[in-house]
Design an enzyme around this catalytic site. Structure first.
Site, PDB file in Angstrom:
ATOM      1  N   ASP A  86       0.826  -1.206   0.000  1.00  0.00           N
ATOM      2  CA  ASP A  86       0.000   0.000   0.000  1.00  0.00           C
ATOM      3  C   ASP A  86       0.860   1.256   0.000  1.00  0.00           C
ATOM      4  OD1 ASP A  86       0.701  -0.778   2.695  1.00  0.00           O
ATOM      5  OD2 ASP A  86      -0.695   0.744   3.434  1.00  0.00           O
ATOM      6  N   GLU A 124      -0.015  -1.301   5.655  1.00  0.00           N
ATOM      7  CA  GLU A 124       1.076  -0.891   6.537  1.00  0.00           C
ATOM      8  C   GLU A 124       0.962   0.591   6.879  1.00  0.00           C
ATOM      9  OE1 GLU A 124       5.058   0.786   7.581  1.00  0.00           O
ATOM     10  OE2 GLU A 124       3.745   1.290   5.908  1.00  0.00           O
TER      11      GLU A 124
END
Length: 381
Positions: free
Chosen positions: A72, A134
């Site tokens: 991400d 994350e």
């Protein structure tokens, strides 16, 4: 065979902002690995809108090396980009695009290594681990680690490729983010003593946080910058109009803790102050008054001994014994907590991460390719 630059072009093209699904990227990686005969294990979130990926190359049943990265990226909304954020643009020896530094550049280098890993006779396995979410609290990797924790043989090393300019990072602080909701009682401001001003009582709690933060400065570790644990309030909302005593106030705060401190201890101190000092004053006016705390996100700190096998191995792979720490958090503490020694080392710099026109230099990408090849040569039979 695709180069790391070609693969980075593909990876940047997937909009994997944390609010979006990462499945298109995960499907691409799964298919890419399958083309070399490598099977992938996917661990989904509850909605099956996102997934972690785990794949292994080499002999099974032995302690190997994990090459780990998060898929991400942070949003580009409102940032003045001069290049298309989800297209790879090369200019002046730099590769621009969202996630090039944080941290698709590293993932591209790992994927580019796969053909060589397949061809080499390996003494130990190499594992590829890709996670989601994350950037919003190291959330996704936790379900993957639950799976790995149950396996009889754990990896001997995890290299998380966050941008460190290819210098081994052995530590970072842990983080706990909290929300505090203060519920008072509204009334006309002309009769302020008959109401419970939620903003004023929230201010007392924020002031106590400042006092706790000042105390934390007495315990220092020179390996970190700043060398002590910190507390800060980042968001506050409350009130409807100046002539109404506010019934509600909310503030968000975070603790960035040295690895030696459990940040929940700070939260417990504030909760005790709220229950023993602030709430009784509020409820003396209105029994309906309340103070509620909610955890927003948390991850542990990381501290790896520079004399450990993990540190020695990454020093050899990277060609640098310039061990350091970073101010930002990673998934490293979570890997370490389940018994997988971890070092953070990857291409690029966080000085470029999260910014418009994020980039990784061509030289750093090439340096990461070389680091991973040195790792490969060290584990060949």
């Amino acid at each position: 065979m695709s180069s790391s630059r070609d693969l980075l072009h593909k990876l940047v093209g997937f909009d994997t902002t944390s609010r979006e699904s990462n499945l298109q990227l995960i499907d691409f990686v799964r298919d890419y690995l399958a083309g070399f005969g490598v099977a992938s294990e996917l661990v989904y979130n509850e909605e099956r809108s996102k997934a972690n990926l785990f794949a292994s190359i080499g002999p099974q049943g032995l302690a190997g090396i994990v090459l780990s990265g998060h898929t991400d990226v942070v949003p580009v909304d409102g940032q003045p980009w001069t290049t298309p954020p989800f297209e790879l643009t090369e200019r002046d020896g730099k590769l621009f695009g969202r996630g090039t530094a944080d941290m698709k550049g590293y993932i591209a280098c790992v994927l580019a290594l796969v053909p060589a890993l397949i061809q080499a006779p390996l003494r130990i396995p190499v594992h590829i681990a890709l996670s989601y979410d994350e950037e919003v609290g190291c959330l996704g990797v936790r379900s993957l680690l639950k799976v790995l924790e149950l396996r009889p043989v754990k990896p001997m090393l995890c290299i998380i490729g966050e941008p460190t300019q290819l210098k081994p990072v052995l530590g970072h602080k842990g983080k706990l983010a909290m929300r505090c909701d203060v519920q008072g009682e509204a009334c006309h401001s002309a009769y302020a003593p008959y109401g419970v001003n939620a903003i004023e009582h929230a201010a007392a709690l924020i002031g106590e946080l400042g006092r706790i933060g000042h105390q934390l400065q007495q315990t220092q570790d020179p390996r970190f910058d700043p060398p002590f644990s910190t507390v800060q309030t980042g968001v506050i909302t409350g009130g409807k109009a100046l002539n109404i005593v506010p019934a509600d106030c909310r503030f968000d705060f975070e603790i960035r803790a040295l690895p030696s401190l459990d940040p929940s201890e700070v939260a417990s101190q504030l909760k005790a102050y709220a229950e023993q000092q602030v709430l009784p004053r509020m409820q003396a006016v209105s029994a309906q008054s309340a103070i509620r705390f909610t955890e927003l996100s948390a991850y542990p700190g990381l501290v790896t001994d520079e004399r450990s096998q993990a540190a020695e191995l990454v020093a050899a792979f990277s060609g640098s014994r310039e061990f350091g720490t970073v101010a930002f958090g990673t998934e490293g503490g979570l890997f370490d907590a389940v018994g997988i020694p971890t070092v953070v080392c990857g291409p690029g710099s966080m000085d470029q991460g999260h910014k418009p026109d994020e980039f990784v230099s061509v030289a750093q990408l090439a340096g990461c390719d070389a680091m991973l090849l040195r790792m490969l040569h060290s584990i060949r039979t």
